[in-house]
Enzyme design. Sequence first.
Site, mmCIF file in Angstrom:
data_model
loop_
_atom_site.group_PDB
_atom_site.id
_atom_site.type_symbol
_atom_site.label_atom_id
_atom_site.label_comp_id
_atom_site.label_asym_id
_atom_site.label_seq_id
_atom_site.Cartn_x
_atom_site.Cartn_y
_atom_site.Cartn_z
ATOM 1 N N ASP A 212 0.775 -1.148 0.090
ATOM 2 C CA ASP A 212 -0.047 0.040 0.022
ATOM 3 C C ASP A 212 0.905 1.080 0.015
ATOM 4 O O ASP A 212 1.886 1.393 -0.775
ATOM 5 C CB ASP A 212 -0.857 -0.004 1.347
ATOM 6 C CG ASP A 212 -2.150 1.111 1.276
ATOM 7 O OD1 ASP A 212 -2.952 1.039 0.413
ATOM 8 O OD2 ASP A 212 -1.687 1.914 1.962
ATOM 9 N N HIS B 206 -7.014 -6.150 -1.397
ATOM 10 C CA HIS B 206 -6.019 -5.268 -1.190
ATOM 11 C C HIS B 206 -5.041 -5.588 -0.205
ATOM 12 O O HIS B 206 -3.816 -5.271 -0.176
ATOM 13 C CB HIS B 206 -6.662 -3.979 -0.979
ATOM 14 C CG HIS B 206 -5.774 -2.766 -0.876
ATOM 15 N ND1 HIS B 206 -4.667 -2.340 -1.906
ATOM 16 C CD2 HIS B 206 -5.117 -2.002 0.239
ATOM 17 C CE1 HIS B 206 -4.029 -1.393 -1.415
ATOM 18 N NE2 HIS B 206 -4.320 -1.228 -0.034
#
Length: 318
Positions: free
Chosen positions: A99, A292
């Site tokens: 991320d 994610h």
Amino acid sequence: MSSTRTIKANGINLFVQEEGDGPLILLCHGWPELSYSWRHQIPALAAAGYRVAAPDMRGFGRSEAPADISAYTIFDIVGDMVALVGALGERQAVIIGHDWGAPVAWHAALFRPDMFTAVAGLSVPPPFRGRGRPLDTLSAGGIDNFYWQYFQAPGVAEAELERDVALTMRTVLARGFSDPQSLFVAPGKGFLGAANSDLPLPSWLSEADLAEFIAAYRASGFRGGLNWYRNIDRNWGLTAPWQDAQIRQPALFIAGSEDAVVTGLIGAKRVQEMERVLPDLRRKLIIDGAGHWIQQERAAEVNAALIAFLREAAPRTA
């Protein structure tokens, strides 16, 4: 077993989890996360023969959170990682980020190839520095409700996210970014949208895991992490000298097929073209059905890919 300590690096205190002996591996988490996000990787990489250090990044968790928004540029954060390598008594490391930690890892490899000998990025492709400031580019394209934009005004997102930290963390981690619409803020709805306190947790996240994140964010608040977003345009200006530069070290990319960060129009193009930036890309692993929070969701597959890459790119000498 991993140990923890606070280390002074680049003028701030960083809380760091450590385990193992061997070549140094730095693990950089993203938003809104912690070093705890690497709980499955730390012991696995240590068992594979590496010295692993996973900090709470600047502004997160038990690490220091400078008051000034301008203290959260890519230079400051990469500077933390450079100083951390030295504070750990090492001269070189492999850097891995997920991320927001992925841009940190990519830029660390770009800025200091002498120190960071290999790099892996999870969920966020390497930097393609565009021709205009990112926020200006969004506005010019008629977009005014992207979450980056919502996060800009100091205090607005903090107020929403800190109102009920348990609800915030359940919503963000359990929902993830599988739905591209989760990246856009509907008028009057806020970033969390129609948050549901009864949202069931995915199989990879236990209530005990969630409690770790909740406790940390109740203590720290969200300001530090949000300040990373408030430097997006500033970072674009600072990185002008690296326009069209390549990251030439051995590289690895891992993402989930259901992650909106890599499936959207811009993200998909960047994934497709990343070899332009990474001429020594060893593997591009897209894990089918994953979202994610890839290193938490698919720990076994991520660990196997990381260890295979490390054995090739940073072999143990002993």
